[in-house]
Design a protein around this motif. Structure first.
Motif, PDB file in Angstrom:
ATOM      1  N   ASN B  31      -3.445  -1.034  13.815  1.00 30.76           N
ATOM      2  CA  ASN B  31      -2.769  -1.128  12.522  1.00 30.76           C
ATOM      3  C   ASN B  31      -3.689  -0.737  11.377  1.00 30.76           C
ATOM      4  O   ASN B  31      -4.854  -1.131  11.332  1.00 30.76           O
ATOM      5  CB  ASN B  31      -2.283  -2.559  12.295  1.00 30.76           C
ATOM      6  CG  ASN B  31      -1.364  -3.037  13.394  1.00 30.76           C
ATOM      7  OD1 ASN B  31      -0.748  -2.238  14.089  1.00 30.76           O
ATOM      8  ND2 ASN B  31      -1.289  -4.349  13.562  1.00 30.76           N
ATOM      9  N   MET B  32      -3.131   0.050  10.453  1.00 32.26           N
ATOM     10  CA  MET B  32      -3.866   0.417   9.245  1.00 32.26           C
ATOM     11  C   MET B  32      -2.940   0.311   8.045  1.00 32.26           C
ATOM     12  O   MET B  32      -1.720   0.479   8.175  1.00 32.26           O
ATOM     13  CB  MET B  32      -4.445   1.837   9.372  1.00 32.26           C
ATOM     14  CG  MET B  32      -5.506   1.958  10.455  1.00 32.26           C
ATOM     15  SD  MET B  32      -6.341   3.553  10.492  1.00 32.26           S
ATOM     16  CE  MET B  32      -7.440   3.399   9.053  1.00 32.26           C
ATOM     17  N   TYR B  33      -3.535   0.039   6.894  1.00 30.12           N
ATOM     18  CA  TYR B  33      -2.767  -0.284   5.695  1.00 30.12           C
ATOM     19  C   TYR B  33      -3.390   0.371   4.458  1.00 30.12           C
ATOM     20  O   TYR B  33      -4.604   0.524   4.391  1.00 30.12           O
ATOM     21  CB  TYR B  33      -2.763  -1.812   5.470  1.00 30.12           C
ATOM     22  CG  TYR B  33      -2.259  -2.617   6.634  1.00 30.12           C
ATOM     23  CD1 TYR B  33      -3.094  -2.947   7.697  1.00 30.12           C
ATOM     24  CD2 TYR B  33      -0.933  -3.043   6.682  1.00 30.12           C
ATOM     25  CE1 TYR B  33      -2.634  -3.684   8.771  1.00 30.12           C
ATOM     26  CE2 TYR B  33      -0.464  -3.790   7.751  1.00 30.12           C
ATOM     27  CZ  TYR B  33      -1.326  -4.108   8.793  1.00 30.12           C
ATOM     28  OH  TYR B  33      -0.859  -4.834   9.853  1.00 30.12           O
ATOM     29  N   TRP B  34      -2.533   0.680   3.496  1.00 25.56           N
ATOM     30  CA  TRP B  34      -2.993   1.072   2.169  1.00 25.56           C
ATOM     31  C   TRP B  34      -2.431   0.100   1.139  1.00 25.56           C
ATOM     32  O   TRP B  34      -1.220  -0.140   1.093  1.00 25.56           O
ATOM     33  CB  TRP B  34      -2.530   2.482   1.814  1.00 25.56           C
ATOM     34  CG  TRP B  34      -3.393   3.558   2.357  1.00 25.56           C
ATOM     35  CD1 TRP B  34      -3.119   4.400   3.403  1.00 25.56           C
ATOM     36  CD2 TRP B  34      -4.692   3.937   1.887  1.00 25.56           C
ATOM     37  NE1 TRP B  34      -4.161   5.259   3.616  1.00 25.56           N
ATOM     38  CE2 TRP B  34      -5.145   5.006   2.692  1.00 25.56           C
ATOM     39  CE3 TRP B  34      -5.526   3.493   0.854  1.00 25.56           C
ATOM     40  CZ2 TRP B  34      -6.375   5.622   2.512  1.00 25.56           C
ATOM     41  CZ3 TRP B  34      -6.755   4.101   0.670  1.00 25.56           C
ATOM     42  CH2 TRP B  34      -7.160   5.163   1.495  1.00 25.56           C
ATOM     43  N   GLY B  40      -3.445  -8.781 -12.369  1.00 25.57           N
ATOM     44  CA  GLY B  40      -2.182  -9.489 -12.527  1.00 25.57           C
ATOM     45  C   GLY B  40      -1.208  -9.307 -11.379  1.00 25.57           C
ATOM     46  O   GLY B  40      -0.211 -10.034 -11.279  1.00 25.57           O
ATOM     47  N   HIS B  41      -1.491  -8.330 -10.518  1.00 27.19           N
ATOM     48  CA  HIS B  41      -0.600  -8.077  -9.377  1.00 27.19           C
ATOM     49  C   HIS B  41      -1.271  -8.328  -8.039  1.00 27.19           C
ATOM     50  O   HIS B  41      -0.599  -8.367  -7.009  1.00 27.19           O
ATOM     51  CB  HIS B  41      -0.093  -6.637  -9.407  1.00 27.19           C
ATOM     52  CG  HIS B  41       0.838  -6.351 -10.544  1.00 27.19           C
ATOM     53  ND1 HIS B  41       2.167  -6.712 -10.541  1.00 27.19           N
ATOM     54  CD2 HIS B  41       0.620  -5.740 -11.727  1.00 27.19           C
ATOM     55  CE1 HIS B  41       2.733  -6.326 -11.662  1.00 27.19           C
ATOM     56  NE2 HIS B  41       1.822  -5.741 -12.404  1.00 27.19           N
ATOM     57  N   GLY B  42      -2.543  -8.485  -8.040  1.00 26.80           N
ATOM     58  CA  GLY B  42      -3.235  -8.675  -6.785  1.00 26.80           C
ATOM     59  C   GLY B  42      -3.196  -7.418  -5.941  1.00 26.80           C
ATOM     60  O   GLY B  42      -3.336  -6.301  -6.450  1.00 26.80           O
ATOM     61  N   LEU B  43      -2.976  -7.584  -4.652  1.00 25.67           N
ATOM     62  CA  LEU B  43      -2.941  -6.481  -3.695  1.00 25.67           C
ATOM     63  C   LEU B  43      -1.502  -6.241  -3.275  1.00 25.67           C
ATOM     64  O   LEU B  43      -0.835  -7.149  -2.777  1.00 25.67           O
ATOM     65  CB  LEU B  43      -3.794  -6.825  -2.473  1.00 25.67           C
ATOM     66  CG  LEU B  43      -5.297  -6.913  -2.744  1.00 25.67           C
ATOM     67  CD1 LEU B  43      -5.970  -7.807  -1.720  1.00 25.67           C
ATOM     68  CD2 LEU B  43      -5.905  -5.526  -2.729  1.00 25.67           C
ATOM     69  N   ARG B  44      -1.058  -5.012  -3.445  1.00 21.25           N
ATOM     70  CA  ARG B  44       0.317  -4.670  -3.090  1.00 21.25           C
ATOM     71  C   ARG B  44       0.314  -3.571  -2.029  1.00 21.25           C
ATOM     72  O   ARG B  44      -0.401  -2.577  -2.169  1.00 21.25           O
ATOM     73  CB  ARG B  44       1.101  -4.227  -4.323  1.00 21.25           C
ATOM     74  CG  ARG B  44       1.320  -5.343  -5.336  1.00 21.25           C
ATOM     75  CD  ARG B  44       2.132  -4.869  -6.533  1.00 21.25           C
ATOM     76  NE  ARG B  44       1.362  -3.953  -7.356  1.00 21.25           N
ATOM     77  CZ  ARG B  44       1.846  -3.290  -8.398  1.00 21.25           C
ATOM     78  NH1 ARG B  44       3.127  -3.417  -8.715  1.00 21.25           N
ATOM     79  NH2 ARG B  44       1.083  -2.501  -9.119  1.00 21.25           N
ATOM     80  N   LEU B  45       1.158  -3.731  -1.029  1.00 22.90           N
ATOM     81  CA  LEU B  45       1.188  -2.839   0.119  1.00 22.90           C
ATOM     82  C   LEU B  45       1.982  -1.575  -0.173  1.00 22.90           C
ATOM     83  O   LEU B  45       3.157  -1.650  -0.572  1.00 22.90           O
ATOM     84  CB  LEU B  45       1.783  -3.574   1.325  1.00 22.90           C
ATOM     85  CG  LEU B  45       1.839  -2.817   2.631  1.00 22.90           C
ATOM     86  CD1 LEU B  45       0.441  -2.472   3.128  1.00 22.90           C
ATOM     87  CD2 LEU B  45       2.579  -3.637   3.682  1.00 22.90           C
ATOM     88  N   ILE B  46       1.363  -0.425   0.063  1.00 24.66           N
ATOM     89  CA  ILE B  46       2.017   0.860  -0.216  1.00 24.66           C
ATOM     90  C   ILE B  46       2.624   1.445   1.060  1.00 24.66           C
ATOM     91  O   ILE B  46       3.822   1.721   1.128  1.00 24.66           O
ATOM     92  CB  ILE B  46       1.006   1.864  -0.810  1.00 24.66           C
ATOM     93  CG1 ILE B  46       0.317   1.270  -2.038  1.00 24.66           C
ATOM     94  CG2 ILE B  46       1.711   3.163  -1.182  1.00 24.66           C
ATOM     95  CD1 ILE B  46      -0.864   2.103  -2.531  1.00 24.66           C
TER      96      ILE B  46
END
Lengths: 113, 113
Positions: B31-34, B40-46
């Motif tokens: 598994n890999m993620y961007w 104010g938004h933290g980390l958001r998954l693209i």
């Protein structure tokens, strides 16, 4: 949908004082809860995770208890050091969300010497 | 030790230009993620991927494409960059779907002028 809410930063403390970063979550399932830490210039790294309710996770003097009744996972440390200055992220993952990590907005901690 | 390497570390692009962010992992993780990180938004998954040849949309995929040509490599592509895509981008890898620990790279700071 699932969500994570944590203490808004920035938080500034003096060395030797205690830390609490509040984290609350919303989910219909039974999640695994995480704390990640991000030091300046680096990517986030796992501090610890707790898969079961009423259990405690700990690492590097930090700890948090998975409180299912209160839907909380507050991060605590009895005596912070300057080297603890970082951004702290609370997160959850659970099966109905395909186990994708849902992060809070992060809490910037600065510890003054 | 898990290793995720991102390139470039910093990138300045012009509006309307094409940008490719690269990520390489030596963990043999499926598994890999961007993610993108904004105050104010933290980390958001693209986008994310469960293996070579697969890509899935995350929470904020609009304006982004992803490519996973091999187990080790995962790219994020901005075909027509806009100033709103100015951010810090993190790649991560994980070994298993269920409550996995993610290993992050050091990030790419992208500025779109």
């Amino acid at each position: 949908g699932d969500s994570v809410t944590q203490t808004e930063g920035p938080v500034t403390l003096s060395e030797g004082t205690s830390l609490t970063v509040n984290c609350s979550y919303e989910t219909k399932q039974y999640p695994t809860l995480f704390w990640y830490v991000q030091y300046p210039g680096e990517g986030p790294q796992l501090l610890f995770k707790v898969p079961k309710a009423n259990e405690k996770g700990s690492n590097r003097g930090f700890e948090a208890t998975y409180n299912k009744e209160a839907t909380s996972f507050h991060l605590q440390k009895a005596s912070v050091q300057e080297s603890d200055s970082a951004v702290y992220y609370c997160a959850l993952s659970e099966p109905s969300g395909s186990w994708q990590l849902i992060f809070g907005s992060g809490t910037q901690l600065t510890v003054m010497p | 030790e898990a290793a995720v390497t991102q390139s470039p570390r910093n990138k300045v692009a012009v509006t309307g230009g094409k940008v490719t962010l690269s990520c390489n992992q030596t963990n043999n993780h499926n598994n890999m993620y961007w993610y993108r990180q904004d105050t104010g938004h933290g980390l958001r998954l693209i986008h994310y991927s469960y293996g070579a040849g697969s890509t899935e949309k995350g929470d904020i995929p609009d304006g982004y494409k992803a490519s996973r040509p091999s187990q080790e490599n995962f790219s994020l592509i901005l075909e027509l960059a806009t100033p709103s895509q100015t951010s810090v981008y993190f790649c991560a890898s994980g070994a298993a779907r269920k409550a996995e620990t993610l290993y992050f790279g050091s990030g790419t700071r992208l500025t779109v002028l």
